[in-house]
Write an enzyme that holds these catalytic residues in place. Structure first.
Site, short mmCIF file in Angstrom:
data_model
loop_
_atom_site.label_atom_id
_atom_site.label_comp_id
_atom_site.label_asym_id
_atom_site.label_seq_id
_atom_site.Cartn_x
_atom_site.Cartn_y
_atom_site.Cartn_z
N CYS A 269 -26.04 -51.60 5.32
CA CYS A 269 -25.17 -50.94 4.85
C CYS A 269 -23.83 -51.91 4.48
O CYS A 269 -23.59 -51.35 2.90
CB CYS A 269 -24.65 -49.69 5.03
SG CYS A 269 -24.26 -49.62 6.96
N ARG A 297 -23.83 -47.08 -4.34
CA ARG A 297 -23.21 -46.52 -3.52
C ARG A 297 -22.55 -45.81 -5.19
O ARG A 297 -21.90 -44.15 -4.81
CB ARG A 297 -22.28 -46.98 -3.59
CG ARG A 297 -22.89 -47.26 -1.82
CD ARG A 297 -23.07 -46.48 -0.60
NE ARG A 297 -22.61 -45.54 -0.91
CZ ARG A 297 -21.30 -46.07 0.76
NH1 ARG A 297 -21.26 -45.80 1.18
NH2 ARG A 297 -20.38 -44.67 0.37
N1 CP Z 1 -21.18 -49.20 3.71
C1 CP Z 1 -19.96 -48.69 3.84
O1 CP Z 1 -19.74 -47.33 4.04
O2 CP Z 1 -19.09 -49.75 3.72
P1 CP Z 1 -17.53 -49.92 3.54
O3 CP Z 1 -17.19 -49.73 5.28
O4 CP Z 1 -16.95 -50.41 2.62
O5 CP Z 1 -17.11 -48.33 2.83
#
Ligand code: CP
Length: 309
Positions: A269, A297
């Site tokens: 992620c 996203r």
């Molecule tokens: N994957 C994710 O939520 O990235 P961030 O913490 O950068 O928003």
């Protein structure tokens, strides 16, 4: 037939039916095609959305702000450090106030209860941009990515390695609803909570999927279609060094990946701690889809915003 999601909050995948989640994926695919065709529909025209952060963020902050802008809305990005919440204003009072100004709230918070209070007192849809319990927008973007790469979700072995955290919880809920073979590999004492696992097992029974929690990294990765990992120590957690030592056997590296299918896709992620939960060689290698995953996203958040608000 399309289900109507207008006015609903998006706090955890557990609360959504497979049909509802399918609709979000379908909308994400459609909006992505439209975006690349140069015609983003103004589905949020004239709407203002508060995007609140109690914790740091790069992908979530930027993708939500850009998504709202590209759909014709106004993203009001707020840090709680600059709000009266920092000085003790309650979440219910904050929510009651925001509900008079904006048509939706996106929030990254520590406690799931904060999201529930925002939902209960604002009177507008609330979208979970990560809590200690779950990260549903992340996993919806991930499912969109898997569908793009593999052409389906059902029947695929979806392995997560590492800490039984918010991301693991959402993989359990999302994967089990779509009939996937969800496998969580991590050390003893760091498994997802039993209520989450039990709920996921019930969803899997209905969908024809399955759920396995194992301490054996090789068993977890064996014949996997997807291998997913996340940082070993989440934002705000204590006891980092000790935890990293017990997590070492679950590092996603080339040797462990040999046990997966040849066409396995590797997901994270992000942000990654390179050299800890994943090696440079793997995250930069041919099986990695981490930046397609990050891009999605944007598209899935457009889908969630446009269907709920
Ligand atoms: N994957 C994710 O939520 O990235 P961030 O913490 O950068 O928003």
């Amino acid at each position: 037939m399309a289900v109507n999601l207008k006015g609903k909050s998006f706090l955890t995948l557990k609360d959504f039916s497979r049909e509802e989640l399918e609709q979000i994926l379908f909308q994400g695919e459609k909006l992505k095609i439209e975006h690349y065709g140069g015609k983003d529909e103004p589905l949020l025209n004239g709407k203002s959305i508060a995007v609140i952060f109690e914790k740091p963020s790069t992908r979530t902050r930027v993708s939500f702000a850009v998504a709202i802008h590209e759909l014709g809305g106004f993203p009001l990005v707020l840090e709680t450090t600059n709000m009266q919440m920092k000085r003790g204003e309650t979440v219910p009072d904050t929510a009651r106030t925001l509900g008079r100004y904006v048509q939706g709230i996106v929030a990254r918070v520590f406690a799931q209860k904060t999201l529930e209070e925002l939902r209960d007192y604002s009177g507008v849809p609330v979208i979970n941009a990560l809590s200690d319990y779950s990260h549903p927008c992340q996993i919806m973007g991930d499912l969109l990515t898997i569908k793009e790469k593999k052409g389906k979700l059902e029947g695929l072995k979806f392995t997560y390695l590492g800490d039984g955290n918010n991301v693991a919880n959402s993989i359990l809920f999302g994967g089990s609803k779509f009939g996937m073979i969800v496998t969580i590999g991590g050390p003893s004492g760091f498994e997802p909570k039993s209520d989450v696992v039990e709920a996921a097992k019930k969803f899997a029974e209905k969908s024809g999927g399955s759920v396995l929690i194992t301490n054996d990294p090789v068993e977890a990765v064996k014949n996997a279609d997807i291998v997913y990992t996340d940082v070993w120590v989440s934002m705000g957690q204590e006891g980092g060094e000790e935890k990293k030592n017990v997590m070492l056997p679950y590092q996603v590296n080339r040797e462990l990946l040999e046990h997966a299918k040849e066409d396995v896709i590797v997901m994270h992620c992000l942000p990654a701690h390179r050299g800890e939960e994943i090696t440079d060689e793997v995250i930069d290698g041919p099986n990695s889809v981490v930046f397609d995953e990050a891009e999605n996203r944007l598209h899935i958040q457009k889908a969630i915003l446009s269907l709920l608000i």
